[in-house]
Design an enzyme around this catalytic site. Structure first.
Site, PDB file in Angstrom:
ATOM      1  N   HIS A  99      -5.779  -1.156 -10.622  1.00  0.00           N
ATOM      2  CA  HIS A  99      -7.227  -1.249 -10.823  1.00  0.00           C
ATOM      3  C   HIS A  99      -7.464  -1.334 -12.324  1.00  0.00           C
ATOM      4  CE1 HIS A  99      -6.879   1.308  -7.166  1.00  0.00           C
ATOM      5  NE2 HIS A  99      -8.000   0.769  -6.773  1.00  0.00           N
ATOM      6  N   ASP A 102      -7.097   1.935 -14.080  1.00  0.00           N
ATOM      7  CA  ASP A 102      -5.766   2.567 -14.102  1.00  0.00           C
ATOM      8  C   ASP A 102      -5.066   2.272 -15.421  1.00  0.00           C
ATOM      9  OD1 ASP A 102      -6.311   2.988 -11.409  1.00  0.00           O
ATOM     10  OD2 ASP A 102      -5.036   1.331 -10.740  1.00  0.00           O
ATOM     11  N   GLU A 266      -3.796  -2.032   5.147  1.00  0.00           N
ATOM     12  CA  GLU A 266      -3.179  -0.749   4.793  1.00  0.00           C
ATOM     13  C   GLU A 266      -2.946   0.076   6.055  1.00  0.00           C
ATOM     14  OE1 GLU A 266      -4.508   1.120   1.263  1.00  0.00           O
ATOM     15  OE2 GLU A 266      -4.334   3.141   2.094  1.00  0.00           O
ATOM     16  N   HIS A 269      -5.275   2.990   6.672  1.00  0.00           N
ATOM     17  CA  HIS A 269      -6.641   2.575   7.017  1.00  0.00           C
ATOM     18  C   HIS A 269      -6.704   2.165   8.486  1.00  0.00           C
ATOM     19  CE1 HIS A 269      -7.588   1.419   2.548  1.00  0.00           C
ATOM     20  NE2 HIS A 269      -7.118   2.644   2.682  1.00  0.00           N
ATOM     21  N   ASP A 294      -0.769  -2.973   2.182  1.00  0.00           N
ATOM     22  CA  ASP A 294      -0.657  -1.726   1.437  1.00  0.00           C
ATOM     23  C   ASP A 294       0.183  -0.785   2.287  1.00  0.00           C
ATOM     24  OD1 ASP A 294      -1.908  -2.447  -0.845  1.00  0.00           O
ATOM     25  OD2 ASP A 294      -3.631  -1.109  -0.647  1.00  0.00           O
ATOM     26  N   ASP A 337       0.899   1.584  -1.678  1.00  0.00           N
ATOM     27  CA  ASP A 337      -0.334   2.333  -1.958  1.00  0.00           C
ATOM     28  C   ASP A 337      -0.092   3.736  -1.406  1.00  0.00           C
ATOM     29  OD1 ASP A 337      -2.821   3.228  -2.488  1.00  0.00           O
ATOM     30  OD2 ASP A 337      -3.914   1.609  -1.499  1.00  0.00           O
TER      31      ASP A 337
END
Ligand code: XLS
Ligand code: NI
Ligand code: NI
Length: 444
Positions: A99, A102, A266, A269, A294, A337
């Site tokens: 990001h 980050d 992900e 998720h 992810d 992730d």
């Protein structure tokens, strides 16, 4: 200067090795279905979990012992870049992802934030000249700062919408500069907590306007990365608009965006949405929308996105099964992730964690490949749907029937003969193939 002195380059040593800092199954050179493992898996390190996360949770402070903890601001950001490329090299990973916040601290103004970003992007660009590690994707963090309390592209405040657009504009420029393969949109706060204060239609229309402008701008500057939406049902919002792949797909289709986006799926998720990981991958695959992954896992006993490193071999096998049926990940990758647990605070734990994840996905790939090569489930599935390859079934598939002709067919039927779904048999076959791969000798 070395940030991980206790760790040498991680090598493949095979399943008999007792060296903690070695791969047991991930052998980048090993061929799977005509591809080197490294090319098939396209592993990526997530900057935020590995270099920024401090191990804090809602009940306690950070725990991570990191050789850059004594620094702050831009000095810390620079040290993290040095550490990052050391870790990439020692793990020998082909990709990373970040990001905007980050890599560089936010300044007091948007302009200052951009300036900080530019300094670090230049530094990363320099490292990338000699490193094999490329940028899988970058993204804009539009959820941490209190300004996004009501959302970013779905905020009730038009200035926040504009601010968010400026951040994504910059992100697209940075992605282009660093040659990113993809650009990710994860709408952490694009949703709502209560409908009592929410104009859902305007928020979704605005989100679509935002995506269209992103597509236009990428075109304008010649940034040809694959755009990815990362579905998540909830957390931090109670309801997130890109709930799951099916919901995201309907949104993209409604707003004329489905040609410009794929999905970044992900695992954790998927399970938060009440699906399996493989379900989400399958929905994306059969719609030609599987972009990237992810890679992580959740915990059945904990109801939030715990982002654990993936070690569940059933999940990695069934995920790789979908990915290989998809013909690979294209420009996507397997991005960890994932974060080390709060009590795994040593720098070495970052290596143990990635080794665990990479070996688990390598096993998954080997098992999935064997299952596909021998058409284990494929043949069963073909047989199960055989009735659609002849007679009335073939007529249905070819569109040669209607309710009248189907009624005529039904009226002359006797007792219909059905076959078992054999779920238990198929699960034990999966176990058999898994164990066979795990007990295989090394491949050096
Ligand atoms: C959070 C998301 C986030 C995205 C990138 O749950 O997974 O980390 O991958 O913003
Ligand atoms: Ni994610
Ligand atoms: Ni997540």
């Amino acid at each position: 200067m070395s940030y991980f002195q206790n760790v040498n380059k991680i090598m493949y040593e095979g399943p008999k090795s007792r060296n903690a800092l070695a791969f047991k199954y991930y052998n980048p050179e090993r061929m799977i279905n005509g591809q080197r493992m490294e090319e098939l898996m396209r592993f990526s390190v997530a900057y935020w979990h590995t270099f920024n996360a401090d191990g804090g949770d809602p009940f306690g402070a950070g725990t991570m012992r990191r050789p850059w903890n004594h620094l702050s601001g831009m000095d810390q950001a620079k040290a993290r870049v040095e550490a990052a490329f050391e870790l990439f090299e020692k793990l020998d990973v082909p990709f990373f992802a970040f990001h905007d916040v980050d890599i560089a601290p936010e300044g007091n103004t948007l302009k200052e934030s951009f300036d900080n970003t530019d300094v670090i992007v230049n530094m990363i660009k320099d490292y990338m000249k000699t490193s094999k590690t490329k940028l899988l994707w970058n993204t804009a963090n539009l959820f941490t700062n209190p300004r996004y309390v009501h959302g970013a592209a779905t905020s009730c405040n038009a200035d926040v919408f504009a601010y968010s657009a400026a951040k994504v504009k910059k992100g697209l420029e940075v992605g282009k500069e660093l040659g990113a393969e993809n650009y990710v949109f994860w709408g952490g706060r694009e949703g709502y907590d209560t409908l009592l204060n929410t104009n859902m239609k305007l928020e979704q229309d605005n989100l679509a306007r935002f995506f269209h402008m992103a597509v236009d701008y990428a075109k304008e500057i010649g940034f040809d990365a694959q755009f990815l939406i990362e579905p998540k049902p909830k957390e931090p919002t109670k309801h997130q608009y890109d709930f799951d792949v099916a919901t995201g797909l309907a949104f993209l289709q409604k707003y004329g965006l489905s040609d410009y986006f794929k999905f970044n799926i992900e695992a954790n998720h998927a399970t938060l949405a009440g699906h399996t990981f493989e379900h989400e991958l399958c929905v994306a695959r059969i719609n030609g929308m599987l972009g990237s992954v992810d890679a992580n896992q959740g915990d059945k006993l904990i109801g939030w996105d715990t982002d654990e490193f993936p070690t569940d071999l059933y999940a990695t096998t069934l995920a790789m099964y979908e990915i290989m049926k998809n013909g690979g990940l294209g420009r996507g990758g397997l991005n960890f992730d994932s974060k080390v647990r709060r009590a795994s605070f040593d720098p070495e734990d970052l290596f143990h964690a990635h080794i665990a994840g990479m070996d688990s996905f390598a096993i998954g790939a080997l098992v999935a490949n064997k299952l596909l090569e021998e058409r284990v489930f494929e043949s069963f599935i073909d047989e199960r749907y055989e009735s659609f390859t002849k007679g009335i079934g073939l007529d249905i598939v070819n569109g040669n029937v209607n309710f009248r002709t189907l009624e005529a067919h039904a009226l002359q039927l006797g007792e219909i003969e059905l076959q078992s779904g054999r779920e238990e048999r198929l699960k034990s076959l999966l176990n058999q193939y898994l164990l066979e791969v795990i007990t295989e000798p090394a491949t050096v």
